[in-house]
Structures are given as structure tokens and as C-alpha cells.
Design a protein around this motif. Structure first.
Motif, PDB file in Angstrom:
ATOM      1  N   LYS A  12      -2.099   2.836   0.520  1.00  0.00           N
ATOM      2  CA  LYS A  12      -2.796   1.538   0.631  1.00  0.00           C
ATOM      3  C   LYS A  12      -2.505   0.828   1.957  1.00  0.00           C
ATOM      4  O   LYS A  12      -3.301   0.019   2.411  1.00  0.00           O
ATOM      5  CB  LYS A  12      -2.423   0.629  -0.545  1.00  0.00           C
ATOM      6  CG  LYS A  12      -3.083   1.073  -1.842  1.00  0.00           C
ATOM      7  CD  LYS A  12      -2.647   0.246  -3.037  1.00  0.00           C
ATOM      8  CE  LYS A  12      -3.217   0.889  -4.323  1.00  0.00           C
ATOM      9  NZ  LYS A  12      -2.708   0.265  -5.534  1.00  0.00           N
TER      10      LYS A  12
ATOM     11  N   PRO B   6      -6.758  -9.153  -7.923  1.00  0.00           N
ATOM     12  CA  PRO B   6      -8.196  -9.398  -8.089  1.00  0.00           C
ATOM     13  C   PRO B   6      -8.826  -8.226  -8.848  1.00  0.00           C
ATOM     14  O   PRO B   6      -8.483  -7.075  -8.600  1.00  0.00           O
ATOM     15  CB  PRO B   6      -8.734  -9.450  -6.648  1.00  0.00           C
ATOM     16  CG  PRO B   6      -7.546  -9.430  -5.744  1.00  0.00           C
ATOM     17  CD  PRO B   6      -6.411  -8.842  -6.516  1.00  0.00           C
TER      18      PRO B   6
ATOM     19  N   ALA C 164      -2.034 -11.594  -5.498  1.00  0.00           N
ATOM     20  CA  ALA C 164      -2.988 -11.664  -6.620  1.00  0.00           C
ATOM     21  C   ALA C 164      -3.399 -10.262  -7.055  1.00  0.00           C
ATOM     22  O   ALA C 164      -3.234  -9.300  -6.312  1.00  0.00           O
ATOM     23  CB  ALA C 164      -4.224 -12.448  -6.193  1.00  0.00           C
TER      24      ALA C 164
ATOM     25  N   ALA D 115     -15.562  -6.363  -3.589  1.00  0.00           N
ATOM     26  CA  ALA D 115     -15.047  -6.083  -2.237  1.00  0.00           C
ATOM     27  C   ALA D 115     -13.524  -6.150  -2.254  1.00  0.00           C
ATOM     28  O   ALA D 115     -12.933  -6.872  -3.063  1.00  0.00           O
ATOM     29  CB  ALA D 115     -15.610  -7.097  -1.259  1.00  0.00           C
ATOM     30  N   ASP D 116     -12.905  -5.402  -1.362  1.00  0.00           N
ATOM     31  CA  ASP D 116     -11.444  -5.452  -1.209  1.00  0.00           C
ATOM     32  C   ASP D 116     -11.130  -6.606  -0.253  1.00  0.00           C
ATOM     33  O   ASP D 116     -11.491  -6.567   0.922  1.00  0.00           O
ATOM     34  CB  ASP D 116     -10.951  -4.115  -0.638  1.00  0.00           C
ATOM     35  CG  ASP D 116      -9.433  -4.005  -0.674  1.00  0.00           C
ATOM     36  OD1 ASP D 116      -8.753  -5.018  -0.421  1.00  0.00           O
ATOM     37  OD2 ASP D 116      -8.941  -2.905  -0.960  1.00  0.00           O
ATOM     38  N   ILE D 117     -10.459  -7.631  -0.764  1.00  0.00           N
ATOM     39  CA  ILE D 117     -10.275  -8.868   0.016  1.00  0.00           C
ATOM     40  C   ILE D 117      -9.387  -8.638   1.232  1.00  0.00           C
ATOM     41  O   ILE D 117      -9.753  -8.974   2.362  1.00  0.00           O
ATOM     42  CB  ILE D 117      -9.682  -9.984  -0.882  1.00  0.00           C
ATOM     43  CG1 ILE D 117     -10.641 -10.289  -2.031  1.00  0.00           C
ATOM     44  CG2 ILE D 117      -9.412 -11.245  -0.055  1.00  0.00           C
ATOM     45  CD1 ILE D 117     -10.064 -11.188  -3.114  1.00  0.00           C
ATOM     46  N   ILE D 118      -8.220  -8.052   1.008  1.00  0.00           N
ATOM     47  CA  ILE D 118      -7.281  -7.935   2.143  1.00  0.00           C
ATOM     48  C   ILE D 118      -7.758  -6.888   3.146  1.00  0.00           C
ATOM     49  O   ILE D 118      -7.585  -7.058   4.356  1.00  0.00           O
ATOM     50  CB  ILE D 118      -5.817  -7.683   1.686  1.00  0.00           C
ATOM     51  CG1 ILE D 118      -4.862  -8.001   2.847  1.00  0.00           C
ATOM     52  CG2 ILE D 118      -5.592  -6.281   1.142  1.00  0.00           C
ATOM     53  CD1 ILE D 118      -3.446  -8.299   2.459  1.00  0.00           C
TER      54      ILE D 118
ATOM     55  N   GLY E 283       0.384  -6.695   1.478  1.00  0.00           N
ATOM     56  CA  GLY E 283      -0.266  -6.377   0.209  1.00  0.00           C
ATOM     57  C   GLY E 283       0.771  -6.095  -0.856  1.00  0.00           C
ATOM     58  O   GLY E 283       1.963  -5.906  -0.569  1.00  0.00           O
ATOM     59  N   PHE E 284       0.313  -6.071  -2.077  1.00  0.00           N
ATOM     60  CA  PHE E 284       1.132  -5.659  -3.207  1.00  0.00           C
ATOM     61  C   PHE E 284       0.510  -4.403  -3.793  1.00  0.00           C
ATOM     62  O   PHE E 284      -0.704  -4.202  -3.694  1.00  0.00           O
ATOM     63  CB  PHE E 284       1.166  -6.765  -4.279  1.00  0.00           C
ATOM     64  CG  PHE E 284       2.300  -7.726  -4.071  1.00  0.00           C
ATOM     65  CD1 PHE E 284       2.274  -8.637  -3.043  1.00  0.00           C
ATOM     66  CD2 PHE E 284       3.410  -7.702  -4.918  1.00  0.00           C
ATOM     67  CE1 PHE E 284       3.317  -9.510  -2.834  1.00  0.00           C
ATOM     68  CE2 PHE E 284       4.464  -8.572  -4.728  1.00  0.00           C
ATOM     69  CZ  PHE E 284       4.417  -9.480  -3.688  1.00  0.00           C
TER      70      PHE E 284
ATOM     71  N   LYS F  60      -5.779  -0.356   3.896  1.00  0.00           N
ATOM     72  CA  LYS F  60      -6.074  -1.790   3.907  1.00  0.00           C
ATOM     73  C   LYS F  60      -5.619  -2.481   5.206  1.00  0.00           C
ATOM     74  O   LYS F  60      -5.756  -3.693   5.332  1.00  0.00           O
ATOM     75  CB  LYS F  60      -5.409  -2.467   2.699  1.00  0.00           C
ATOM     76  CG  LYS F  60      -5.983  -2.007   1.356  1.00  0.00           C
ATOM     77  CD  LYS F  60      -5.190  -2.583   0.184  1.00  0.00           C
ATOM     78  CE  LYS F  60      -5.616  -1.973  -1.138  1.00  0.00           C
ATOM     79  NZ  LYS F  60      -6.516  -2.844  -1.908  1.00  0.00           N
TER      80      LYS F  60
ATOM     81  N   ASP G  11     -11.092  -5.300  -9.694  1.00  0.00           N
ATOM     82  CA  ASP G  11     -11.782  -4.386  -8.779  1.00  0.00           C
ATOM     83  C   ASP G  11     -13.255  -4.214  -9.137  1.00  0.00           C
ATOM     84  O   ASP G  11     -14.039  -3.747  -8.320  1.00  0.00           O
ATOM     85  CB  ASP G  11     -11.102  -3.005  -8.823  1.00  0.00           C
ATOM     86  CG  ASP G  11      -9.744  -3.032  -8.151  1.00  0.00           C
ATOM     87  OD1 ASP G  11      -9.587  -3.795  -7.176  1.00  0.00           O
ATOM     88  OD2 ASP G  11      -8.835  -2.312  -8.601  1.00  0.00           O
TER      89      ASP G  11
ATOM     90  N   MET H  17      -1.097 -11.148  -0.201  1.00  0.00           N
ATOM     91  CA  MET H  17      -1.983 -10.998  -1.369  1.00  0.00           C
ATOM     92  C   MET H  17      -1.172 -10.535  -2.574  1.00  0.00           C
ATOM     93  O   MET H  17      -1.087  -9.343  -2.870  1.00  0.00           O
ATOM     94  CB  MET H  17      -3.089  -9.976  -1.073  1.00  0.00           C
ATOM     95  CG  MET H  17      -4.248 -10.468  -0.231  1.00  0.00           C
ATOM     96  SD  MET H  17      -5.350 -11.695  -1.000  1.00  0.00           S
ATOM     97  CE  MET H  17      -6.049 -10.807  -2.366  1.00  0.00           C
TER      98      MET H  17
HETATM   99  N1  CTP Z   1      -6.657  -6.410  -3.359  1.00  0.00           N
HETATM  100  C1  CTP Z   1      -7.615  -7.134  -2.681  1.00  0.00           C
HETATM  101  N2  CTP Z   1      -8.906  -7.130  -3.131  1.00  0.00           N
HETATM  102  C2  CTP Z   1      -9.253  -6.440  -4.216  1.00  0.00           C
HETATM  103  C3  CTP Z   1      -8.276  -5.684  -4.914  1.00  0.00           C
HETATM  104  C4  CTP Z   1      -6.982  -5.694  -4.454  1.00  0.00           C
HETATM  105  O1  CTP Z   1      -7.296  -7.763  -1.668  1.00  0.00           O
HETATM  106  N3  CTP Z   1     -10.513  -6.460  -4.627  1.00  0.00           N
HETATM  107  C5  CTP Z   1      -5.268  -6.458  -2.864  1.00  0.00           C
HETATM  108  C6  CTP Z   1      -4.259  -6.902  -3.896  1.00  0.00           C
HETATM  109  O2  CTP Z   1      -4.077  -8.312  -3.894  1.00  0.00           O
HETATM  110  C7  CTP Z   1      -3.007  -6.188  -3.435  1.00  0.00           C
HETATM  111  C8  CTP Z   1      -3.517  -4.916  -2.813  1.00  0.00           C
HETATM  112  O3  CTP Z   1      -4.894  -5.161  -2.501  1.00  0.00           O
HETATM  113  O4  CTP Z   1      -2.314  -6.906  -2.438  1.00  0.00           O
HETATM  114  C9  CTP Z   1      -3.422  -3.717  -3.717  1.00  0.00           C
HETATM  115  O5  CTP Z   1      -3.980  -4.025  -4.971  1.00  0.00           O
HETATM  116  P1  CTP Z   1      -4.042  -2.928  -6.111  1.00  0.00           P
HETATM  117  O6  CTP Z   1      -4.726  -3.475  -7.297  1.00  0.00           O
HETATM  118  O7  CTP Z   1      -2.674  -2.330  -6.269  1.00  0.00           O
HETATM  119  O8  CTP Z   1      -4.903  -1.819  -5.382  1.00  0.00           O
HETATM  120  P2  CTP Z   1      -6.405  -1.457  -5.405  1.00  0.00           P
HETATM  121  O9  CTP Z   1      -6.890  -1.378  -3.998  1.00  0.00           O
HETATM  122  O10 CTP Z   1      -7.171  -2.323  -6.339  1.00  0.00           O
HETATM  123  O11 CTP Z   1      -6.333   0.039  -5.911  1.00  0.00           O
HETATM  124  P3  CTP Z   1      -6.084   0.607  -7.410  1.00  0.00           P
HETATM  125  O12 CTP Z   1      -6.444  -0.510  -8.351  1.00  0.00           O
HETATM  126  O13 CTP Z   1      -6.982   1.776  -7.468  1.00  0.00           O
HETATM  127  O14 CTP Z   1      -4.633   0.984  -7.481  1.00  0.00           O
END
Ligand code: CTP
Length: 405
Positions: free
Chosen positions: A342, A285, A283, A313-316, A327-328, A346, A287, A281
Motif C-alpha cells: 500500500k 472509508p 479513517a 475513490a481512494d482518498i489518500i 496511511g493505515f 498510495k 471501499d 488517514m
Molecule cells: N483509504 C483511503 N480511501 C479509501 C480507502 C482507504 O484513503 N477509499 C486509506 C485508509 O484511510 C488507510 C489506507 O488507505 O489509511 C489503507 O486503507 P485500507 O482499508 O487498509 O486499504 P484499502 O486500500 O481499502 O485496501 P483493502 O481494503 O483491499 O485492504
């Protein structure tokens, strides 16, 4: 098997035979010879007699810094059986542009020029990029010859649609250099360490609509995800790229699904990760999304505007399956701490963390400087390198984890 160290030159040390045949688009073959050489390949160019009416051996000699072959009966040649030697040494053969005559020669097993002869004598993957007039391309004889060489294993790339030498618009143009080089990289990758694997990569930010003309988004360019996808293709993987709205072309040989919102990206990822080997992931996305979207453009009133956002929703984190999850973490401060949290939150195998405020790293750059942190908390700080090379460092780990499962 010795592990290959992937660098910025995906074709390092690879032998590519480039067969150039008679077409006005021969000048584009010169660009392909140059780009293949820049990618690290040792390019052996063969020009047919017709090709030499359009371009000279000297052009290719200067671009590849190697001898150019034109005549299979050359008594001055340093090689005894040069066509056989070239064919045996080749990791891939690219015939571009391929004229109707050459395609007929290949289909009928003729060996009366050095391009056709080398085609017959090689066991390397062959890529044929036709270029001709649209009427010729549509002729039953050409259609049948193309079908024959495809059945026998050649990869046909193009032709593309556009303006032809005749001035007409139609199907018959030689594809662009990026496509030719991509096809060679993909063909050579077939024997790579991710051959037979399916890797899903997400790229770019998502757009959450506020009204028909505005959206909530972020600055992710998609470059990191596209670079990982290319690297995975070069190692033989089947790659599906799930992209938010990005301005980058799709590299050759990669399946792409375009999405707009985080919810759409979630649906697409769930669908394509079924039975895959890894999800990366890259991307960003969004939040949050607006609690409601206006059907009509929101008008200026002179007053301020307050809007409610609800979480996506958190995809990964919600991805289920036994595939490798990468993840990134794009951070602006406390990179390691935030990234490490994370991993567990995750359910990741490892995370690629970067400080997006660092110079020459992060959004829109071609380079990135990342730290890879695994489930055990072990960290590896990588120096500043191209996003393509970062992709390979990630895939080195992905390939190693897949091998243990
Ligand atoms: N990610 C995801 N789904 C989301 C948001 C993030 O799958 N809705 C994935 C991103 O693609 C990435 C990882 O989760 O691989 C971390 O994304 P990041 O934006 O750094 O973390 P968040 O969980 O959104 O936390 P925050 O923004 O509070 O740092």
C-alpha cells in the motif's frame, strides 16, 4: 533542543497553577486538579477566600499531594515570595471557576488576592474559565472585563450553557473537566515541535446509504484518529479532524468536519489539506457504495436481495500536495506484505499497520499494537500501547519528515 519522549502523561513534569475562586462550581475544580495531576502535572492550587466558603484546602492537598496556597501574607510559608515563585515556575495558569469579581480584578490589574497577584506576575499562558449567573455574564461590565483580559492574551474557555445555581437555564456554567484539561494541554503545547503546523487527521468509518434507514459501514470507532488529533494538538499543531459518523466528543481546540460517505470524506480532505503539513488517514472509508440508493425503505419481500456495489475513490492515493502522507493498514492476515504494497500504491511516506483481529488492538480498543513501515521498507514493531501514545510515535516521524522538507 532535546527531543521530548511523549508518554501517556501529556503534562508530565509540567507546572500548572490552578486558581480557584468563589462559585458553587468550585467542586468541579477539585476534579480538574485531580485530572491534571493524573495527566502528570505538578498542580499548585491557590484558593481565594470566597472559594474557601465552598471547598477546603485539604480537598486539593489530598488530590494534588502538594501544598495549597490561600494567604499571600502567611508568615509560616516555606517560600519567601511564594506568589512570585509560583508565577515564575508555572508552565500554565488555569483560573477555574473564575468569578465575575476575579475577572474584574484581573482586568484592572488588582493584586489584592493571591490568584490575581499570580496572574499579574506570570508570563505563562493563562486560561480563564468563567462561572456565574447568565445575567451577570451578559452584563456590560463583565463583557468589557472579559474582552480586556482576552485582548491581553488570556484564553477564555466557556462558560457553557445549562442549568445554573439559580435554577434557571442559561450561559454561565463552568465547562467540563475534559475541556479545562484540554485547554491547559493546548496552551502548553504552543511551544511544541509541531507549533505552526497544520495536521489533517481522518477518523472513523464511513456510511454508504442503501435506503433512508440502512447503510453499509464498518466497525471503526474513530478512537485512533481522535487520539492522533489530541497528540498533535498537544505538540502545538493546528488540527483538523475529518470524521465519519463516530460517537466520540471533539477534544478541545480541534476543528472537526463531520461527513457520512467516502465521497464526502474525499471532498472534505481535498478541501482542508490545501497548504497543510501532513495528512494522516486513520479513517476506514468504505471501499464500495451501492450502485443505487433507494428513496424509500426497502421492504421485506420474503425473497433474497442482490445489490450491486461500485468502487469509491481512494482518498489518500489521490491526495495531491507536498504534505506528509501517512496511511493505515487494518489487516486481518499477511499484515506486513499487504501494508508494504500500500505504501507504493498510495504514494505514502509511511504506513501504520495493524492486525485488527489481535487482542486489545484495533477497532474500539483504547490500545493498539502497530508496525510502522516506511518507504524504504524499514519496519518498527511497537509494543501494545495506548492509542494516544501510538499517535505520538507517528507524530515523531511526521515531525522529523517535516523538518527535512
Ligand atoms: N483509504 C483511503 N480511501 C479509501 C480507502 C482507504 O484513503 N477509499 C486509506 C485508509 O484511510 C488507510 C489506507 O488507505 O489509511 C489503507 O486503507 P485500507 O482499508 O487498509 O486499504 P484499502 O486500500 O481499502 O485496501 P483493502 O481494503 O483491499 O485492504
Amino acid at each position: 533542543m532535546t527531543r521530548r519522549i511523549w508518554t501517556d502523561k501529556p503534562l508530565e513534569g509540567r507546572r500548572v497553577v490552578l486558581g480557584v475562586t468563589g462559585s458553587i462550581s468550585c467542586y468541579k475544580a477539585a476534579d480538574a486538579a485531580s485530572k491534571l495531576t493524573q495527566a502528570g502535572a505538578l498542580v499548585d492550587v491557590i484558593l481565594t477566600e470566597s472559594a474557601q466558603m465552598f471547598v477546603t484546602p485539604l480537598t486539593f492537598r489530598a488530590l494534588t499531594q502538594r501544598p495549597v496556597f490561600t494567604d499571600m501574607y502567611d508568615p509560616q510559608s516555606p517560600f519567601a515570595e511564594e506568589h512570585i515563585a509560583l508565577a515564575r515556575a508555572a508552565d500554565a495558569m488555569l483560573i477555574a471557576p473564575a468569578s465575575a469579581t476575579t475577572i474584574a480584578r484581573l482586568a484592572h490589574g488588582m493584586a489584592d488576592d493571591m490568584v490575581a497577584l499570580t496572574y499579574l506576575a506570570t508570563t505563562a499562558p493563562v486560561i480563564v474559565a468563567p462561572a456565574m449567573d447568565a445575567q451577570m455574564w451578559a452584563h456590560a461590565a463583565v463583557v468589557a472585563n472579559v474582552a480586556t483580559i482576552r485582548e491581553r492574551g488570556a484564553t477564555i474557555v466557556g462558560p457553557a450553557e445549562g442549568r445554573l445555581a439559580s435554577g434557571h437555564v442559561g450561559l454561565g456554567r463552568l465547562v467540563e473537566t475534559e475541556t479545562l484539561v484540554g485547554a491547559v494541554r493546548a496552551a502548553i503545547g504552543v511551544s511544541g515541535d509541531l507549533a505552526g503546523r497544520h495536521i489533517v487527521v481522518s477518523a472513523g468509518g464511513t456510511h454508504e446509504p442503501l435506503d433512508p434507514v440502512r447503510y453499509l459501514g464498518n466497525r471503526s470507532s474513530g478512537k485512533m484518529g481522535v487520539a492522533i488529533a489530541e497528540a498533535a494538538r498537544d505538540r502545538g499543531a493546528r488540527v483538523t479532524l475529518v470524521c465519519g459518523p463516530i460517537a466520540l466528543p471533539t477534544p478541545y481546540g480541534i476543528d472537526r468536519i463531520d461527513v457520512k460517505t467516502t465521497a464526502d470524506m474525499g471532498d472534505a480532505v481535498r478541501f482542508v489539506t490545501e497548504g497543510c503539513d501532513a495528512l494522516i488517514m486513520a479513517a476506514a472509508p468504505a471501499d464500495f457504495r451501492p450502485a443505487s440508493t433507494s428513496d424509500q425503505k426497502i421492504k421485506r419481500t420474503g425473497e433474497g436481495l442482490t445489490m450491486d456495489l461500485i468502487p469509491n475513490a481512494d482518498i489518500i492515493a489521490s491526495a495531491t500536495g507536498s504534505f506528509v502522507k501517512v496511511g493505515f493498514a487494518a489487516e486481518t492476515q499477511h499484515v506486513r506484505e499487504h501494508a508494504t504494497e500500500k505504501i507504493a500504491k498510495k504514494g505514502l511516506d509511511f504506513i501504520v499497520a495493524n492486525d485488527v483481529t489481535a487482542p486489545s488492538a484495533g477497532f474500539a480498543h483504547d490500545t493498539n499494537q502497530v508496525t510502522i513501515i516506511d518507504e524504504g521498507g524499514r519496519t518498527e514493531d511497537l509494543p501494545l500501547m495506548s492509542k494516544y501514545e501510538v499517535g505520538h510515535r507517528i507524530l515523531d516521524r511526521v515531525a522529523a519528515i517535516i523538518a527535512t522538507r
